[in-house]
Structure formats: C-alpha cells, structure tokens
Design an enzyme around this catalytic site. Structure first.
Site, PDB file in Angstrom:
ATOM      1  N   LYS A  13       0.768  -1.062  -0.069  1.00 14.52           N
ATOM      2  CA  LYS A  13      -0.091  -0.132   0.061  1.00 14.52           C
ATOM      3  C   LYS A  13       0.709   1.041   0.074  1.00 14.52           C
ATOM      4  O   LYS A  13       0.144   1.903  -0.736  1.00 14.52           O
ATOM      5  CB  LYS A  13      -1.051  -0.174   1.114  1.00 14.52           C
ATOM      6  CG  LYS A  13      -2.236  -0.865   1.357  1.00 14.52           C
ATOM      7  CD  LYS A  13      -3.416  -0.754   2.478  1.00 14.52           C
ATOM      8  CE  LYS A  13      -2.324  -0.502   3.363  1.00 14.52           C
ATOM      9  NZ  LYS A  13      -1.550  -1.974   4.212  1.00 14.52           N
ATOM     10  N   ARG A  88      -9.994   1.479   9.405  1.00 16.45           N
ATOM     11  CA  ARG A  88      -9.628   0.511   9.157  1.00 16.45           C
ATOM     12  C   ARG A  88     -10.323  -0.781  10.169  1.00 16.45           C
ATOM     13  O   ARG A  88     -10.500  -1.653  10.189  1.00 16.45           O
ATOM     14  CB  ARG A  88      -8.401   0.208  10.742  1.00 16.45           C
ATOM     15  CG  ARG A  88      -7.207  -0.697   9.327  1.00 16.45           C
ATOM     16  CD  ARG A  88      -5.628   0.386   9.617  1.00 16.45           C
ATOM     17  NE  ARG A  88      -4.199  -0.777  10.342  1.00 16.45           N
ATOM     18  CZ  ARG A  88      -3.437  -0.060   9.430  1.00 16.45           C
ATOM     19  NH1 ARG A  88      -3.460   1.465   8.723  1.00 16.45           N
ATOM     20  NH2 ARG A  88      -2.573  -1.402   9.714  1.00 16.45           N
ATOM     21  N   ARG A 127      11.860  -6.603   3.818  1.00 16.02           N
ATOM     22  CA  ARG A 127      11.059  -5.463   3.971  1.00 16.02           C
ATOM     23  C   ARG A 127      11.853  -4.290   5.228  1.00 16.02           C
ATOM     24  O   ARG A 127      11.656  -4.483   6.640  1.00 16.02           O
ATOM     25  CB  ARG A 127       9.970  -4.714   4.248  1.00 16.02           C
ATOM     26  CG  ARG A 127       9.181  -3.993   4.944  1.00 16.02           C
ATOM     27  CD  ARG A 127       7.602  -3.418   4.937  1.00 16.02           C
ATOM     28  NE  ARG A 127       6.525  -3.409   5.983  1.00 16.02           N
ATOM     29  CZ  ARG A 127       5.647  -2.920   5.351  1.00 16.02           C
ATOM     30  NH1 ARG A 127       4.866  -3.013   4.895  1.00 16.02           N
ATOM     31  NH2 ARG A 127       4.712  -3.140   6.870  1.00 16.02           N
ATOM     32  N   ARG A 159      11.044  -1.690  10.411  1.00 18.00           N
ATOM     33  CA  ARG A 159       9.615  -1.295  12.018  1.00 18.00           C
ATOM     34  C   ARG A 159       9.881  -2.075  13.051  1.00 18.00           C
ATOM     35  O   ARG A 159       9.855  -3.544  12.550  1.00 18.00           O
ATOM     36  CB  ARG A 159       8.965  -1.186  10.996  1.00 18.00           C
ATOM     37  CG  ARG A 159       8.069   0.355  10.195  1.00 18.00           C
ATOM     38  CD  ARG A 159       6.867   0.148   8.957  1.00 18.00           C
ATOM     39  NE  ARG A 159       5.825  -1.016  10.107  1.00 18.00           N
ATOM     40  CZ  ARG A 159       4.387  -0.569   9.499  1.00 18.00           C
ATOM     41  NH1 ARG A 159       4.591   0.350   8.045  1.00 18.00           N
ATOM     42  NH2 ARG A 159       3.446  -1.033  10.169  1.00 18.00           N
ATOM     43  N   ARG A 170      -0.587  -9.035  13.225  1.00 19.78           N
ATOM     44  CA  ARG A 170      -1.703  -7.706  12.837  1.00 19.78           C
ATOM     45  C   ARG A 170      -2.198  -8.338  11.594  1.00 19.78           C
ATOM     46  O   ARG A 170      -3.456  -7.591  11.387  1.00 19.78           O
ATOM     47  CB  ARG A 170      -0.534  -6.514  12.351  1.00 19.78           C
ATOM     48  CG  ARG A 170       0.352  -6.347  13.122  1.00 19.78           C
ATOM     49  CD  ARG A 170       1.334  -5.359  12.432  1.00 19.78           C
ATOM     50  NE  ARG A 170       1.409  -4.644  11.705  1.00 19.78           N
ATOM     51  CZ  ARG A 170       2.683  -4.274  10.652  1.00 19.78           C
ATOM     52  NH1 ARG A 170       4.080  -4.997  10.779  1.00 19.78           N
ATOM     53  NH2 ARG A 170       2.791  -3.824   9.855  1.00 19.78           N
TER      54      ARG A 170
HETATM   55  P1  AMP Z   1       0.743   0.873   9.311  1.00 22.97           P
HETATM   56  O1  AMP Z   1       1.553   1.507   8.765  1.00 22.97           O
HETATM   57  O2  AMP Z   1      -0.802   0.756   7.893  1.00 22.97           O
HETATM   58  O3  AMP Z   1       0.795  -0.676   8.685  1.00 22.97           O
HETATM   59  O4  AMP Z   1       0.375   1.230  10.334  1.00 22.97           O
HETATM   60  C1  AMP Z   1       0.827   0.557  11.431  1.00 22.97           C
HETATM   61  C2  AMP Z   1       0.111   0.084  12.917  1.00 22.97           C
HETATM   62  O5  AMP Z   1      -0.499   2.092  13.521  1.00 22.97           O
HETATM   63  C3  AMP Z   1      -1.014  -0.557  12.606  1.00 22.97           C
HETATM   64  O6  AMP Z   1      -0.707  -1.353  12.774  1.00 22.97           O
HETATM   65  C4  AMP Z   1      -1.874  -0.022  14.081  1.00 22.97           C
HETATM   66  O7  AMP Z   1      -1.067   0.133  15.085  1.00 22.97           O
HETATM   67  C5  AMP Z   1      -1.383   1.884  13.918  1.00 22.97           C
HETATM   68  N1  AMP Z   1      -2.628   2.318  12.564  1.00 22.97           N
HETATM   69  C6  AMP Z   1      -2.731   2.762  11.734  1.00 22.97           C
HETATM   70  N2  AMP Z   1      -3.730   3.167  11.119  1.00 22.97           N
HETATM   71  C7  AMP Z   1      -4.674   2.933  12.338  1.00 22.97           C
HETATM   72  C8  AMP Z   1      -5.874   2.767  11.463  1.00 22.97           C
HETATM   73  N3  AMP Z   1      -6.753   3.886  11.237  1.00 22.97           N
HETATM   74  N4  AMP Z   1      -6.646   2.343  12.953  1.00 22.97           N
HETATM   75  C9  AMP Z   1      -5.682   2.230  14.079  1.00 22.97           C
HETATM   76  N5  AMP Z   1      -4.846   1.639  14.239  1.00 22.97           N
HETATM   77  C10 AMP Z   1      -4.521   2.390  12.953  1.00 22.97           C
END
Ligand code: AMP
Length: 211
Positions: A13, A88, A127, A159, A170
């Site tokens: 994404k 989400r 990654r 990360r 996740r």
């Molecule tokens: P991402 O970089 O999009 O994979 O997000 C990393 C982490 O941030 C996720 O595993 C959640 O803990 C938190 N996070 C990001 N976006 C959201 C969202 N829309 N709702 C809840 N938690 C989020």
C-alpha cells in the site's frame, strides 16, 4: 481524485500510495506514518498510541478519528486525497463516510490490493524503510550493512512491528477488523480489486487502468 487504499499489511500500500499521490498530485495520508512520527516525537498522542502500534493492535477508533478530523479541518484535501491505512474498522469507515458527507465530498474509488498471506509474511520480513522519506526497500537487495536510502541519504531501518510474531497478530487483526470494509465499500459500488503480485510498476499500471 479521492481515494482509499485498502489491503492487508505488507501488500504494498505504502509504495503504491506514493506513486498514485504523485501521479494525481494529491496528498497522501498514512495514519501509520502519522502515528510513527508522533511516537518518535514523544507527543501525548504518540504515548497513547505506542503500546498498540508495537504489539500490532489497532489504536482505538476515537484516537484515530480525532486525528483524521483534525487533518480535515484544513482545506488541504479539497482537491483530492489518498487515504492509506485508514479507515481500518467499520466504525472508522462509517464515521469517515459521515464526515465526507458533512463536507460534501464524494469518494471516487476504494482500491483493494490483494496478496496471499505466505507472500505477505515473506515481504514484511524482508522489508526495510527509509527513516527520512519512508521509501520501502528489500533487505535482500543490500549486500553489506550500508543501509542508506538512495533517494534522500537517510538511514534505512526495520519497523519494530515488522517482526514475525507481530506480523501474525497484524494479519489476524486485519482479517477480523479491516477485511469487512471490502464488503462495506462493495455495497457502495466503490471497490476495485487489484492483484498485488508483480513488479511495483505492473501493479501501479493495474491501478491506473481502474481509475
Ligand atoms: P501501518 O503503517 O498502516 O501498517 O500501521 C501501523 C500501525 O499503526 C498499525 O498496526 C496500528 O497499530 C496503527 N494504525 C495505523 N492506522 C490505523 C488505523 N486507521 N486505526 C487503528 N490503528 C492504526
């Protein structure tokens, strides 16, 4: 162009979001990037979010919705946007629809990138991400420990939530809480399913063909 990018963690994404945002000259909103910045700044929001992010759980809806409402107070999004990692949960999706309605904004499409779970785990383990411009790289493309971004020169890092144990969490959270959004947006006639296997450019071309 007003878009949402859906898909499990690790489907690409972030990479596609940057390409789409640059193609259409629209702001790219990544809630994950916003949260990581807040965490590394040690802000109040960052402190509240840290435990959830590091364990692969979702940050509570009210915190995320507060963040998004704050972003939409500016007129930065009047000519378009690309949401990456938001919404989400169904609650977030419903509240976001209400917010857009209030602002008289219609979504154009919801792009859903699809990749099978084995491939996702392989990709996430491999990654690394630029700590500066957030470009995503493959660890296997580097022969030595000199992990430096070829775009901005910043250090490349892993990360914290990209460990095998947290990834499984996740993916589970994705299936339970985020996947139902595919049906939600399908019901609104907005979903475009995109095969996420292939090169970055092949996937990007597939997306462009649907927009
Ligand atoms: P991402 O970089 O999009 O994979 O997000 C990393 C982490 O941030 C996720 O595993 C959640 O803990 C938190 N996070 C990001 N976006 C959201 C969202 N829309 N709702 C809840 N938690 C989020």
């Amino acid at each position: 162009m007003r878009l949402i990018l859906l898909g499990a963690p690790g489907v690409g994404k972030g990479t596609q979001a940057k390409k789409i945002a640059s193609e259409f000259n629209i702001p790219h909103v990544s809630t994950g990037d916003i949260l990581r910045t807040e965490i590394s700044n040690g802000s109040m929001l960052g402190k509240k979010a840290e435990e959830f992010v590091s364990s692969g759980k979702l940050v509570p809806d009210e915190i995320i919705l507060g963040m998004i409402k704050e972003e939409f107070k500016t007129d930065r999004f009047k000519d378009g946007f690309l949401m990456d990692g938001f919404p989400r949960t169904l609650e977030q999706a419903v509240k976001f629809s209400e917010l857009l309605e209030e602002l008289n904004i219609n979504l154009d499409k919801v792009i859903n990138i699809v990749v099978d779970e084995k491939e996702i785990i392989k990709r996430i383990i491999n990654r690394i991400i630029c700590s500066g411009c957030k470009k995503v790289f493959k660890l296997s493309d580097f022969e030595n420990d000199d992990l430096i971004c070829n775009v901005c020169g910043s250090k490349l890092t892993k990360r914290k939530d990209d460990s095998e144990e947290v990834i499984k969490n996740r993916l589970e959270v994705y299936k339970l809480q985020t996947e139902p959004l595919v049906d939600f947006y399908m019901g609104k006639g907005l979903i475009e399913n995109i095969d996420g296997l292939g090169t970055e450019n092949e996937i990007f071309e597939r997306i462009l063909a649907r927009l």
